[in-house]
Design a protein around this motif. Structure first.
Motif, mmCIF file in Angstrom:
data_model
loop_
_atom_site.group_PDB
_atom_site.id
_atom_site.type_symbol
_atom_site.label_atom_id
_atom_site.label_comp_id
_atom_site.label_asym_id
_atom_site.label_seq_id
_atom_site.Cartn_x
_atom_site.Cartn_y
_atom_site.Cartn_z
ATOM 1 N N ARG A 178 0.848 -1.195 0.000
ATOM 2 C CA ARG A 178 0.000 0.000 0.000
ATOM 3 C C ARG A 178 0.884 1.247 0.000
ATOM 4 O O ARG A 178 1.864 1.316 0.740
ATOM 5 N N VAL A 179 0.518 2.219 -0.809
ATOM 6 C CA VAL A 179 1.267 3.474 -0.837
ATOM 7 C C VAL A 179 0.277 4.627 -0.765
ATOM 8 O O VAL A 179 -0.792 4.600 -1.387
ATOM 9 N N SER A 180 0.601 5.624 0.045
ATOM 10 C CA SER A 180 -0.226 6.818 0.153
ATOM 11 C C SER A 180 0.677 8.042 0.073
ATOM 12 O O SER A 180 1.905 7.935 0.000
ATOM 13 N N PHE A 181 0.066 9.223 0.110
ATOM 14 C CA PHE A 181 0.805 10.448 -0.199
ATOM 15 C C PHE A 181 0.576 11.559 0.818
ATOM 16 O O PHE A 181 1.051 12.674 0.614
ATOM 17 N N GLY A 182 -0.152 11.252 1.895
ATOM 18 C CA GLY A 182 -0.356 12.228 2.960
ATOM 19 C C GLY A 182 -0.928 13.536 2.442
ATOM 20 O O GLY A 182 -1.877 13.557 1.651
ATOM 21 N N PRO A 183 -0.352 14.670 2.878
ATOM 22 C CA PRO A 183 -0.850 15.966 2.421
ATOM 23 C C PRO A 183 -0.385 16.335 1.014
ATOM 24 O O PRO A 183 -0.741 17.407 0.508
ATOM 25 N N GLY A 184 0.397 15.451 0.382
ATOM 26 C CA GLY A 184 0.936 15.760 -0.937
ATOM 27 C C GLY A 184 -0.106 16.134 -1.980
ATOM 28 O O GLY A 184 0.052 17.141 -2.695
ATOM 29 N N PRO A 185 -1.209 15.363 -2.117
ATOM 30 C CA PRO A 185 -2.219 15.755 -3.114
ATOM 31 C C PRO A 185 -2.823 17.126 -2.859
ATOM 32 O O PRO A 185 -3.082 17.874 -3.798
ATOM 33 N N MET A 186 -3.018 17.476 -1.596
ATOM 34 C CA MET A 186 -3.496 18.821 -1.313
ATOM 35 C C MET A 186 -2.443 19.842 -1.724
ATOM 36 O O MET A 186 -2.779 20.912 -2.262
ATOM 37 N N GLY A 187 -1.179 19.524 -1.504
ATOM 38 C CA GLY A 187 -0.110 20.419 -1.929
ATOM 39 C C GLY A 187 -0.135 20.656 -3.422
ATOM 40 O O GLY A 187 0.035 21.793 -3.886
ATOM 41 N N VAL A 188 -0.366 19.598 -4.187
ATOM 42 C CA VAL A 188 -0.463 19.731 -5.644
ATOM 43 C C VAL A 188 -1.628 20.647 -6.022
ATOM 44 O O VAL A 188 -1.500 21.542 -6.879
ATOM 45 N N ALA A 189 -2.776 20.422 -5.366
ATOM 46 C CA ALA A 189 -3.961 21.224 -5.681
ATOM 47 C C ALA A 189 -3.749 22.692 -5.331
ATOM 48 O O ALA A 189 -4.103 23.590 -6.110
ATOM 49 N N LEU A 190 -3.164 22.945 -4.182
ATOM 50 C CA LEU A 190 -2.976 24.330 -3.766
ATOM 51 C C LEU A 190 -1.879 25.022 -4.570
ATOM 52 O O LEU A 190 -1.946 26.235 -4.815
ATOM 53 N N ALA A 191 -0.860 24.258 -4.987
ATOM 54 C CA ALA A 191 0.165 24.838 -5.845
ATOM 55 C C ALA A 191 -0.437 25.262 -7.183
ATOM 56 O O ALA A 191 -0.113 26.331 -7.722
ATOM 57 N N ALA A 192 -1.345 24.416 -7.703
ATOM 58 C CA ALA A 192 -2.024 24.779 -8.951
ATOM 59 C C ALA A 192 -2.900 26.009 -8.750
ATOM 60 O O ALA A 192 -2.970 26.898 -9.620
ATOM 61 N N LEU A 193 -3.564 26.086 -7.596
ATOM 62 C CA LEU A 193 -4.384 27.256 -7.288
ATOM 63 C C LEU A 193 -3.530 28.522 -7.213
ATOM 64 O O LEU A 193 -3.909 29.575 -7.740
ATOM 65 N N ALA A 194 -2.377 28.406 -6.559
ATOM 66 C CA ALA A 194 -1.489 29.567 -6.439
ATOM 67 C C ALA A 194 -0.997 30.030 -7.812
ATOM 68 O O ALA A 194 -0.942 31.236 -8.091
ATOM 69 N N ARG A 195 -0.647 29.066 -8.674
ATOM 70 C CA ARG A 195 -0.192 29.435 -10.021
ATOM 71 C C ARG A 195 -1.304 30.109 -10.805
ATOM 72 O O ARG A 195 -1.082 31.111 -11.500
ATOM 73 N N THR A 196 -2.516 29.555 -10.698
ATOM 74 C CA THR A 196 -3.647 30.132 -11.419
ATOM 75 C C THR A 196 -3.957 31.534 -10.912
ATOM 76 O O THR A 196 -4.196 32.463 -11.699
ATOM 77 N N ALA A 197 -3.939 31.686 -9.583
ATOM 78 C CA ALA A 197 -4.195 33.010 -9.007
ATOM 79 C C ALA A 197 -3.148 34.009 -9.477
ATOM 80 O O ALA A 197 -3.463 35.164 -9.810
ATOM 81 N N SER A 198 -1.891 33.573 -9.512
ATOM 82 C CA SER A 198 -0.820 34.460 -9.960
ATOM 83 C C SER A 198 -1.030 34.895 -11.403
ATOM 84 O O SER A 198 -0.878 36.079 -11.749
ATOM 85 N N ASP A 199 -1.393 33.914 -12.245
ATOM 86 C CA ASP A 199 -1.630 34.237 -13.655
ATOM 87 C C ASP A 199 -2.783 35.228 -13.817
ATOM 88 O O ASP A 199 -2.688 36.210 -14.569
ATOM 89 N N LEU A 200 -3.881 34.981 -13.118
ATOM 90 C CA LEU A 200 -5.062 35.830 -13.263
ATOM 91 C C LEU A 200 -4.831 37.226 -12.693
ATOM 92 O O LEU A 200 -5.254 38.240 -13.280
ATOM 93 N N LEU A 201 -4.153 37.284 -11.552
ATOM 94 C CA LEU A 201 -3.876 38.595 -10.947
ATOM 95 C C LEU A 201 -2.913 39.421 -11.796
ATOM 96 O O LEU A 201 -2.882 40.649 -11.698
ATOM 97 N N ALA A 202 -2.132 38.715 -12.630
ATOM 98 C CA ALA A 202 -1.204 39.411 -13.522
ATOM 99 C C ALA A 202 -1.843 39.759 -14.864
ATOM 100 O O ALA A 202 -1.166 40.246 -15.771
ATOM 101 N N GLY A 203 -3.150 39.454 -14.985
ATOM 102 C CA GLY A 203 -3.851 39.802 -16.213
ATOM 103 C C GLY A 203 -3.867 38.703 -17.245
ATOM 104 O O GLY A 203 -4.164 38.960 -18.419
ATOM 105 N N GLY A 204 -3.565 37.469 -16.845
ATOM 106 C CA GLY A 204 -3.488 36.368 -17.782
ATOM 107 C C GLY A 204 -4.835 35.897 -18.295
ATOM 108 O O GLY A 204 -5.900 36.302 -17.813
ATOM 109 N N VAL A 205 -4.757 34.988 -19.274
ATOM 110 C CA VAL A 205 -5.955 34.400 -19.877
ATOM 111 C C VAL A 205 -6.476 33.294 -18.966
ATOM 112 O O VAL A 205 -5.692 32.446 -18.509
#
Length: 267
Positions: A228-255
């Motif tokens: 059995r293998v699990s990833f702990g908080p890692g999947p949330m980290g992936v999701a929040l990193a994507a959110l941060a990147r998206t927020a950065s793009d949008l706040l900078a005027g991105g598409v």
């Protein structure tokens, strides 16, 4: 959940730990993340992550969220999917084995058919006395027996999370926990392939590890004998990193990205 359905899901989760294919659990923290992961082809079970659940509610890890709120989230996750759900119950939310047994009974009532129980104390620097840890696992098993649901106990030893490289200690604790009623032994923090292989061969129960950057791949873990293998908080980290990147793009005027149209599957 009707009793027959709970028993069937618990038995399926137990079977998955004995299946030749490694059980991959992409950890979730709420109903939306659970439905998202469950909808992915190949997903066979769901596991919660205590760190991620606590963070989503504004708490630090280490049982700061409290038993009531944690079990409420476990129930939401279990209600959101049709797959077996294993709940990360940290140290069991209790000072005594009897209180740990009550936590497990309530987790079963909430819909969980598996649980993590760890032997690290809340500050993460010490391990419980092994006799105390064994008693808590035995109480969890007794509570499951009383409920009539063969819950899968994933007993976690924090030997490696303390920073120690002590495979003998992990093996001895794993053996003791298996004798007390654990179905799987979770050794987070270990990344050395030879050590993982030795633990898988030396413990008389399936073993589970935490995958993270720098650790062997899922395929390599399978070859080493990990069940059995699990990833702990890692999947949330992936999701929040994507959110941060998206927020950065949008706040900078991105598409606006195509991912903004994604919605979790409906119930």
């Amino acid at each position: 959940m009707p009793h027959a359905a709970a028993v069937a899901r618990a038995e399926e989760l137990r079977r998955l730990h004995l299946d030749p294919a490694i059980l991959v659990l992409v950890n979730v923290w709420d109903a939306a993340s659970a439905r998202t992961v469950a909808s992915v082809p190949g997903c066979r079970a769901i596991a919660t992550a205590s760190w991620a659940i606590a963070a989503a509610h504004g708490f630090a890890d280490g049982e700061a969220i409290g038993r009531e709120r944690m079990l409420e989230v476990v129930g939401c996750v279990a209600d959101a999917v049709d797959l077996p759900v294993s709940a990360d119950l940290e140290g069991g939310y209790g000072e005594t084995p009897e209180e740990v047994g009550e936590t497990v009974a309530r987790a079963i009532a909430a819909g969980a058919v598996g649980c993590n129980l760890e032997d690290g104390v809340s500050d993460g620097e010490l391990l419980r006395d092994p006799h105390d840890a064994v008693a808590r696992i035995a109480a969890a098993r007794a509570a499951a027996d009383e409920a009539g649901v063969p819950i899968v106990i994933n007993a976690r030893t924090d030997v490696y999370l303390r920073g120690a490289d002590d495979p003998e200690a992990a093996l001895l604790r794993g053996q003791a926990y298996a004798r007390a009623g654990a179905d799987c032994i979770f050794v987070p923090g270990v990344t050395d392939a030879d050590t993982i292989k030795a633990l898988a061969a030396g413990i008389d129960a399936p073993i589970s590890v935490l995958a993270r950057p720098g650790a062997p791949s899922v395929s390599e873990l399978h070859e080493l004998g990990v069940a059995r293998v699990s990833f702990g908080p890692g999947p949330m980290g992936v999701a929040l990193a994507a959110l941060a990147r998206t927020a950065s793009d949008l706040l900078a005027g991105g598409v606006p990205a195509d991912e903004l149209s994604y919605r979790p599957p409906a119930a």
